[in-house]
Design a protein around this motif. Structure first.
Motif, PDB file in Angstrom:
ATOM      1  N   ASP A 228       0.813  -1.219   0.000  1.00 55.69           N
ATOM      2  CA  ASP A 228       0.000   0.000   0.000  1.00 55.69           C
ATOM      3  C   ASP A 228       0.847   1.270   0.000  1.00 55.69           C
ATOM      4  O   ASP A 228       0.312   2.374  -0.015  1.00 55.69           O
ATOM      5  N   LEU A 229       2.174   1.115   0.048  1.00 56.49           N
ATOM      6  CA  LEU A 229       3.071   2.273  -0.005  1.00 56.49           C
ATOM      7  C   LEU A 229       3.558   2.441  -1.439  1.00 56.49           C
ATOM      8  O   LEU A 229       4.192   1.542  -1.993  1.00 56.49           O
ATOM      9  N   LEU A 230       3.266   3.570  -2.032  1.00 57.99           N
ATOM     10  CA  LEU A 230       3.525   3.723  -3.467  1.00 57.99           C
ATOM     11  C   LEU A 230       5.014   3.663  -3.813  1.00 57.99           C
ATOM     12  O   LEU A 230       5.397   3.095  -4.840  1.00 57.99           O
ATOM     13  N   SER A 231       5.857   4.218  -2.946  1.00 55.88           N
ATOM     14  CA  SER A 231       7.305   4.161  -3.190  1.00 55.88           C
ATOM     15  C   SER A 231       7.810   2.718  -3.183  1.00 55.88           C
ATOM     16  O   SER A 231       8.698   2.360  -3.950  1.00 55.88           O
ATOM     17  N   ASP A 232       7.254   1.928  -2.296  1.00 55.68           N
ATOM     18  CA  ASP A 232       7.642   0.523  -2.189  1.00 55.68           C
ATOM     19  C   ASP A 232       7.251  -0.227  -3.457  1.00 55.68           C
ATOM     20  O   ASP A 232       8.052  -0.979  -4.020  1.00 55.68           O
TER      21      ASP A 232
ATOM     22  N   MET B 132       6.622   1.107  -6.439  1.00 53.16           N
ATOM     23  CA  MET B 132       7.435   1.646  -7.532  1.00 53.16           C
ATOM     24  C   MET B 132       8.788   0.950  -7.592  1.00 53.16           C
ATOM     25  O   MET B 132       9.280   0.577  -8.654  1.00 53.16           O
ATOM     26  N   ALA B 133       9.412   0.790  -6.416  1.00 54.20           N
ATOM     27  CA  ALA B 133      10.779   0.257  -6.367  1.00 54.20           C
ATOM     28  C   ALA B 133      10.823  -1.258  -6.553  1.00 54.20           C
ATOM     29  O   ALA B 133      11.785  -1.778  -7.096  1.00 54.20           O
ATOM     30  N   ASN B 134       9.790  -1.948  -6.107  1.00 59.44           N
ATOM     31  CA  ASN B 134       9.911  -3.402  -5.998  1.00 59.44           C
ATOM     32  C   ASN B 134       8.977  -4.241  -6.856  1.00 59.44           C
ATOM     33  O   ASN B 134       9.195  -5.435  -7.015  1.00 59.44           O
TER      34      ASN B 134
ATOM     35  N   GLN C 118      -5.150   0.806  -1.857  1.00 57.86           N
ATOM     36  CA  GLN C 118      -5.180   2.169  -2.390  1.00 57.86           C
ATOM     37  C   GLN C 118      -6.070   2.214  -3.629  1.00 57.86           C
ATOM     38  O   GLN C 118      -5.866   1.440  -4.561  1.00 57.86           O
TER      39      GLN C 118
ATOM     40  N   ASN D 128      -3.851   8.131  -8.355  1.00 55.58           N
ATOM     41  CA  ASN D 128      -2.433   7.981  -8.684  1.00 55.58           C
ATOM     42  C   ASN D 128      -1.974   6.526  -8.828  1.00 55.58           C
ATOM     43  O   ASN D 128      -0.884   6.267  -9.348  1.00 55.58           O
TER      44      ASN D 128
ATOM     45  N   ALA E  15      -1.092   5.929 -12.441  1.00 56.58           N
ATOM     46  CA  ALA E  15       0.253   6.355 -12.851  1.00 56.58           C
ATOM     47  C   ALA E  15       1.288   5.285 -12.492  1.00 56.58           C
ATOM     48  O   ALA E  15       2.169   4.959 -13.296  1.00 56.58           O
ATOM     49  N   VAL E  16       1.167   4.728 -11.299  1.00 58.82           N
ATOM     50  CA  VAL E  16       2.110   3.678 -10.878  1.00 58.82           C
ATOM     51  C   VAL E  16       1.973   2.462 -11.795  1.00 58.82           C
ATOM     52  O   VAL E  16       2.970   1.891 -12.242  1.00 58.82           O
TER      53      VAL E  16
END
Ligand code: ATP
Ligand code: MG
Lengths: 146, 111
Positions: free
Chosen positions: B32-36, B38-40, B51, B55, B58-59
């Motif tokens: 549920d963490l967008l940075s996580d 995105m990275a993984n 979520q 946005n 976009a992800v």
């Protein structure tokens, strides 16, 4: 070989458009036939820089420059700036509001992930003036001419 | 395995992208963490999340995800679905929690 410079605007708190600038950069890199891993790394870095400009930056601009040696991405904003960059770069540090956290932002992973993925990353900021990121990718970059 | 197979076996509701279900699913990522994410998360995977805001599209596009599964009947607004259609990101929905959907998908992909 001359390469054009591209600029993409970033809008404050606009989550409908957030990601558009990164998508444009990604499309250009794909058109230039950049290899997949390079596109992936650049996309992650752009998205994180763009979201930070959306959330903290009060508008911004992402620009892309390319030459035979690499890819140069600049993200500038006119937000509040970062008082302590070393602290901001630490994994887990975030000043995101509760509302922003509920959307899944605010893990404090954005800047560290830019650092991990870029070949070179510099960030400069002045409180009350804004923030500027310079993100460079070189490894894996080959142009058709080169 | 195609997205259509996943929809059928996991009893998902298709909220957008019904014409994109022939896409191949290579794996999944839950978070549920967008940075996580995105990275993984990886190209071709489906993303399992609570979520449901705009946005996530976009992800999905940037990360080249095969689709997004919303858990526990999380429902996106019209603008999100419109954007998902424009950007060709299938959005699927389940009433199950993340743990169950992840487990079911994991087993399905390893059959
Ligand atoms: N452009 C910016 N202007 C002002 N402050 C910023 C900017 N970018 C980052 N910061 C500050 O640095 C902190 C850390 O940023 P970082 O991107 O690493 O994490 P985050 O945005 O809080 O969470 P995440 O990126 O995981 O969603 C932010 O919480 C904010 O305080
Ligand atoms: Mg961030």
């Amino acid at each position: 070989m001359h390469y054009p410079r591209h600029e993409f605007p970033i809008k404050e708190m606009d989550f409908v458009r957030a990601g558009e600038a990164s998508l444009q950069v990604k499309k250009i890199l794909r058109e230039m036939k950049a290899e997949n891993d390079l596109v992936r790394r650049a996309t992650i870095a752009c998205y994180e820089a763009e979201i930070n400009a959306v959330v903290y930056g009060r508008d911004g601009v992402m620009s892309l420059e390319v030459d035979d040696e690499g890819i140069y991405i600049y993200v500038e904003d006119k937000g509040d700036g970062i008082p302590d960059i070393e602290q901001a770069m630490m994994e887990g540090f975030s000043t995101a509001t509760e509302e922003i956290r509920e959307m899944g932002f605010g893990a404090g992973m954005g800047l560290p992930n830019i650092m991990k993925n870029a070949d070179e990353f510099t960030i400069s900021s002045a409180v009350g003036e804004g923030t500027r990121l310079k993100i460079i990718f070189r490894s894996g970059w080959t142009t058709e001419e080169a | 395995m195609t997205l259509a197979d996943v929809v059928q076996r996991l009893e998902l509701k298709v909220l957008s992208g019904s014409e994109l279900l022939e896409r191949e699913v290579t794996g999944g990522y839950t978070g549920d963490l967008l940075s996580d994410v995105m990275a993984n998360a990886d190209t071709g995977q489906v993303w399992i999340t609570l979520q449901a805001h705009i946005n996530i599209v976009a992800v999905g596009v940037l990360r080249e995800l095969t689709g997004i599964i919303l858990i526990k009947d999380r429902t996106p607004d019209e603008a999100t679905l419109t954007k998902a259609k424009q950007e060709n990101v299938p959005i699927l929905q389940s009433d199950r929690p993340a743990f169950e959907i992840s487990g079911l998908l994991f087993n399905l992909l390893n059959e």
